[in-house]
Design a protein around this motif. Sequence first.
Motif, PDB file in Angstrom:
ATOM      1  N   UNK A 662      37.801  32.512  34.653  1.00  0.00           N
ATOM      2  CA  UNK A 662      37.803  33.078  36.002  1.00  0.00           C
ATOM      3  C   UNK A 662      38.406  34.481  36.003  1.00  0.00           C
ATOM      4  N   UNK A 663      39.547  34.629  35.355  1.00  0.00           N
ATOM      5  CA  UNK A 663      40.202  35.940  35.301  1.00  0.00           C
ATOM      6  C   UNK A 663      39.374  36.917  34.478  1.00  0.00           C
ATOM      7  N   UNK A 664      38.738  36.421  33.420  1.00  0.00           N
ATOM      8  CA  UNK A 664      37.909  37.290  32.587  1.00  0.00           C
ATOM      9  C   UNK A 664      36.733  37.858  33.373  1.00  0.00           C
ATOM     10  N   UNK A 665      36.290  37.142  34.415  1.00  0.00           N
ATOM     11  CA  UNK A 665      35.156  37.605  35.205  1.00  0.00           C
ATOM     12  C   UNK A 665      35.523  38.473  36.392  1.00  0.00           C
ATOM     13  N   UNK A 666      36.810  38.682  36.632  1.00  0.00           N
ATOM     14  CA  UNK A 666      37.233  39.498  37.771  1.00  0.00           C
ATOM     15  C   UNK A 666      37.004  40.970  37.484  1.00  0.00           C
ATOM     16  N   UNK A 667      36.512  41.682  38.479  1.00  0.00           N
ATOM     17  CA  UNK A 667      36.270  43.111  38.346  1.00  0.00           C
ATOM     18  C   UNK A 667      36.978  43.857  39.476  1.00  0.00           C
TER      19      UNK A 667
END
Length: 745
Positions: A662-667
């Motif tokens: 989830x955090x890896x996909x945050x922009x």
Amino acid sequence: MAFTSSGQTSSMSANAATAQSRRSEILRDLLPVALNLAGAQHDAFSARLADALMQQSETSTDSREANLSFNVSNLLKNNSYAFQHLAAAFLKENLQRELGMLERGSYPAAAKTDGALSLVSYEEMDNKLQIGAGSRPFEQQHADAYHALNIRLANLLQRDELSLSQNPFRPEVFLSAINLAWRNFDPDPESHHLVMPLLRPDVFLQLSPLLQALNDALIADGILPDLQESYRIKKTDGHSDATRKDDSAETALLQKLKRMFAAPEAPDDIVAAAATSAAADVFEQRGDSGLRLANMLRADYPGPAPQASGATRQLYGFLADLQQRIADQGFGGDASGTGAVPPHSSRLAEIKGQVPRHALTQFDENTIDLLTKVFDTVFRDTNIPSEIKDLIGLLQIPILKAALIDKEFFFEEAHPARRLIELLSKSSVAWDPTKGYDDPLYQTMKRNVGRVQQEFDREISLFSIVVSDLERFLAEEEEQAAAGVLRTPITEALQREKLAQAHTAAKSEVAQRIGSGEVVPFVETFLEAKWVSVLSLAYSVRDEKPQALQHALQTMDELIWSVKPKISQEQRKELITKLPALLTMVNKWLNVIKWEDADRLRFFSELAECHASIVRAPLELSPQRQLEIAVEAAQKATERRLEKRAQTQQQTVVPDDEFVATVAGLERGAWLEFTPAGDAPKKVKIAWVSPLRSLFIFTTKARQEAFSMSAQQLEQSFRDGHAQRMVLDGLVGRALSEAMEDAAG
């Protein structure tokens, strides 16, 4: 036997002819796919090109060029349909020619002699060079998609390979068509050199969905389906499954929408016919030079211009009257105006009930039903403030008219009217309630919504203009925030990440050297406890002082070498020679990191004893004793290596979970809601993500407060339920999916 052979030959010939006919049919079917997807983008592309020309006018230092850019920008804005029809016509002509050459396998020979080149004018050569240079960014950006398309086209035509220069859908073909369209749209040669440099990927037609559709069309015809994933660009490999699911859901939605709007009762394309007729009249005024262009435009509608049916006229008249009445009410201090029905409710169901039944086609009813679902989804979304919902509600009639005019609203995420709804919804969470209606964001939204409400009739490009204005405002707000409240946190975050990266690199350098187990224990401890700090410092200043890192690494290697046994006189002499400089360098580095306690004296005492024992050891050793010493050293090294491996294995390693993904996909730009234990929920925006994604900086709505959080801390916040992402993207798509599911149910 002869008869049988002849019959087999005849049958084989017939099969070959059938196969060839099928290949030709598949190839021809690609033409409407490309033309339809390109045509759906012409409106937005024209608006972007006009904006780029206007921006060029504002930034040019040449007054003559600035004035020319300003004039042609207005020319394009006022006659966008004429330019769009020319672009569509030239693109169709180019693609038909290229597809024909591909099918026949005949390509124009390249000029090989100076005599051949001399037949080409300098202007034409310069034009070809510009188009070639302009094609390269597109070729690089869509290399995977073109590679997949080349393979499929070669397979379809039973050829070993197909180069990009033979691909009918290469960027050069599209750029050439637009260039020709402009040169005919504006005969003034002075403007011709202005446009070509502006046909960049951010301004030009978006080729990604077009190439995707061409590949999908070939896949649907059974042309190498296993290459489907080869040209799709994913952000991370870890999200490939989610991407495939999203793609599958989107494809299913598009298929359902296409079936819904495939009814033959779709209204006449009155807008396109009227625009074509008006554009042709403009070109005819130029005399003989414009007759060919006028005829080209009217070729889309031979004979008299189509007339609207009575039902269509009645519906459009009703909507125009209703829109005018709402516009006449004007805006008060807020968006609600003075109407009996507040905008923060769906008017569309009411409209459907008020329009006489005979005035609605099936296309009209489907459009109204789907848009009702879209606006109901907006009004139910708790993330959108009610004041912004009121503004969005005022767009119901203009959006309905836009969707009736252009059904691509339901198929294209980039449709200008659809982008306006998405942008208003997504950016609404940034509105600062403490500023109320005086918030500059609210005022910008209100101004653009009011412009659409009062001015929109049939020009879809108006939506592109207001979207560009709103995006420009949001970008300026971001820049101001970065220059203000974010400047110090970003600087500090970059420094922290740089130091963390330096520390990681330093630990790696030390681990590589002590991993063999050959370093004596007290030096190993010293390297892990103190020299990591030295190397971290050296790595952190590597850009400014690259020699510092080299010296620190060299000093470490010489220190490790100095405590290894020296079994020859030459080795001991070398140690004695190097020792003073080595000790001086070690002490200098320890002074830099300010290690001044008693442990430093203890370390150098042990080091001196070690060096003394090495120098004093007996020199004359029998081969057997040398072997015993070597075996003993190897055993100790092995024991230490196994000991360190066991320590590493005992360390608890937390496996990645869904929250890491989830955090890896945050922009940047995403909104989160934090609910710390005992505190009220707080909505914050990701204003900055560090280059290594190890640090995130958040701002509040008022942009007066900024705080940072590491990736690990953010993951734990999600894990503990103290953070959750606010889903603000794709609102229209979600609403359409829900509507299709409800219809299926």
